[in-house]
Scaffold this active site. Structure first.
Site: not given
Length: 288
Positions: A238-240
């Site tokens: 996951s990230c932004g």
């Protein structure tokens, strides 16, 4: 074991392969506002010969309200087919700085069924610094049929992510900076809450490259293990907004870890809602 990822190619290799009939080159550059770079303008000013421009925000699912979500297979197939790309071609994907948005393109092409997809080490910046050829004209490829076959198991949606967080069925690797992970730094998108998903591990995407080039495999493994992640168990990245999470995915797949998936909505979805559990401060995962 080779110290180099099998999914990464050098500028020298690509230069030597230019013009090969089965080679397709894709400029998948994407930038955040803070980077102050314009991907379309840079492509127009000079790109690798034969490269087609791939816009993450245009070839996307526009029904969600979230940025650059995975498009329906038929939308992807139509777009890349017009670019003259078939699933059987060798596809080399690059971005400006090197290991930033190109891995997202690599991941997307692969989950849609492309069989030979690679990331250009060093990106366009490295290519330019070595004085390699550029062109400004936009290629006019012959369209072809891209037979898309979406790997739905590689894409995590919101409901699945809720279950993963509550049940701990997969480890969560968060590619955002440590400051954003802990909540000590504000999110770049307005309206976002700060912090991380309960049980998540901090694994900043910048950990995996130096000067736009992917680190050796041993260093990739060390970084992942140092974050507290177990290679023997499933991992969700996951990230932004789903772009840099694919850098972790690239590292995992390079190391032979295939039991992984990417949370497409990432923090743009999780952090914008009011009904999602969020933790601030350093992580103390209760499950490993």
């Amino acid at each position: 074991m080779s110290e180099t990822s099998r999914f990464v190619v050098s500028s020298e290799w690509l230069h030597n392969e230019l013009g090969s009939p089965d080679l397709r080159i894709v400029d998948a550059s994407f930038y955040l506002p803070a980077q102050k770079r314009d991907a379309d303008a840079e492509y127009a000013a000079g790109h690798i010969p034969g490269a087609m421009r791939f816009d993450h925000d245009k070839v996307a699912n526009h029904s969600t309200g979230l940025p650059h979500m995975v498009p329906p297979p038929e939308v992807f197939a139509e777009a890349v087919g017009k670019m003259g790309i078939c699933e059987t071609d060798r596809v080399v994907i690059y971005d400006g700085p090197g290991i930033f948005s190109a891995p997202r393109g690599w991941w997307l092409f692969r989950i849609m069924g492309a069989r030979q997809v690679f990331v250009l080490d060093g990106g366009l910046d490295g290519w330019k610094s070595e004085g390699r050829p550029l062109e400004t004209e936009v290629p006019s490829p012959t369209p072809c049929q891209f037979n898309a076959d979406l790997r739905v198991d590689k894409v995590i949606d919101f409901q699945s992510m809720l279950s993963i967080v509550s049940e701990g069925t997969s480890q969560i690797a968060d590619a955002r900076s440590f400051g954003r992970f802990t909540g000590s730094e504000p999110e770049p998108r307005s309206g976002m809450r700060s912090g991380h998903m309960p049980g998540a591990f901090s694994l900043a995407s910048s950990t995996f490259s130096v000067n736009g080039k992917l680190k050796p495999l041993s260093e990739l493994r060390q970084a992942i293990e140092d974050a507290g992640i177990d290679f023997g168990k499933p991992i969700v990245t996951s990230c932004g907004s789903g772009i840099t999470a694919a850098i972790i995915t690239l590292a995992l797949e390079s190391l032979g870890h295939e039991d992984n998936a990417l949370y497409d909505g990432s923090w743009a979805e999780w952090g914008s809602r009011q009904d999602t559990p969020i933790v601030t401060g350093p992580a103390h995962p209760d499950r490993v």
